[in-house]
Design a protein around this motif. Structure first.
Motif, short mmCIF file in Angstrom:
data_model
loop_
_atom_site.label_atom_id
_atom_site.label_comp_id
_atom_site.label_asym_id
_atom_site.label_seq_id
_atom_site.Cartn_x
_atom_site.Cartn_y
_atom_site.Cartn_z
N ARG A 89 0.84 -1.21 0.00
CA ARG A 89 0.00 0.00 0.00
C ARG A 89 0.88 1.27 0.00
NH1 ARG A 89 -4.96 1.25 0.92
NH2 ARG A 89 -5.49 3.24 1.88
N GLU A 90 1.92 1.26 0.84
CA GLU A 90 2.81 2.43 0.94
C GLU A 90 3.47 2.74 -0.40
OE1 GLU A 90 2.95 -0.19 3.20
OE2 GLU A 90 1.77 0.90 4.70
N LYS A 91 3.97 1.69 -1.07
CA LYS A 91 4.63 1.91 -2.37
C LYS A 91 3.63 2.39 -3.41
CE LYS A 91 8.56 -1.28 -2.21
NZ LYS A 91 9.68 -0.41 -2.07
N ALA A 92 2.41 1.87 -3.38
CA ALA A 92 1.38 2.30 -4.33
C ALA A 92 1.04 3.78 -4.12
CB ALA A 92 0.12 1.44 -4.17
N ILE A 93 0.88 4.18 -2.86
CA ILE A 93 0.56 5.58 -2.56
C ILE A 93 1.72 6.49 -2.96
CG2 ILE A 93 0.16 7.22 -0.67
CD1 ILE A 93 -1.59 5.00 0.64
N GLN A 94 2.96 6.05 -2.69
CA GLN A 94 4.12 6.84 -3.07
C GLN A 94 4.18 7.02 -4.59
OE1 GLN A 94 7.85 5.24 -1.68
NE2 GLN A 94 9.05 6.85 -2.67
N ALA A 95 3.93 5.94 -5.34
CA ALA A 95 3.96 6.02 -6.80
C ALA A 95 2.84 6.93 -7.31
CB ALA A 95 3.83 4.63 -7.41
N LEU A 96 1.66 6.84 -6.71
CA LEU A 96 0.55 7.71 -7.12
C LEU A 96 0.87 9.17 -6.80
CD1 LEU A 96 -2.51 5.53 -6.07
CD2 LEU A 96 -2.12 6.48 -8.35
#
Length: 112
Positions: A89-96
């Motif tokens: 989730r953290e990596k997805a939010i960072q990429a977004l």
């Protein structure tokens, strides 16, 4: 620091293996949290270098506080990026966040 206590403090720091020095002409120190940024204007900064780490003592009287813009994404967008790129989730939010909400760009950045 007190004048008489300064020598004593230096001796104690030497015993702990810390090398103390004052950083001159510091314009500002910025502390960022997830919700705000603190700008410490023209602070006094003392650096204490150790073998494995460095301690900074910062004393400031002029502090500016700014709220950070925390981007919010739709839950389904976050889940889609997590699934497509097989990331947390953290990596997805960072990429977004880095792609300013562009899901395709976020997924590409995580999979290439």
């Amino acid at each position: 620091m007190m004048r008489g206590g300064n020598r004593e403090m230096r001796r104690m720091l030497d015993k702990m293996g810390l090398d103390m020095s004052t950083l001159d002409n510091v314009e500002e120190v910025i502390i960022k949290t997830d919700k705000k940024e603190l700008y410490l204007i023209k602070p006094q900064v003392i650096e204490m270098k150790g073998k494995d780490s460095t301690i900074f003592q910062v004393v400031a009287s002029d502090i500016e506080e700014k709220q950070r813009e925390v981007p919010s994404f739709k839950e389904e967008d976050v889940i889609l990026v997590m699934q497509q790129a097989s990331v947390s989730r953290e990596k997805a939010i960072q990429a977004l966040t880095e792609s300013k909400g562009d899901m395709a760009q976020a997924i590409l950045s995580l999979t290439t």
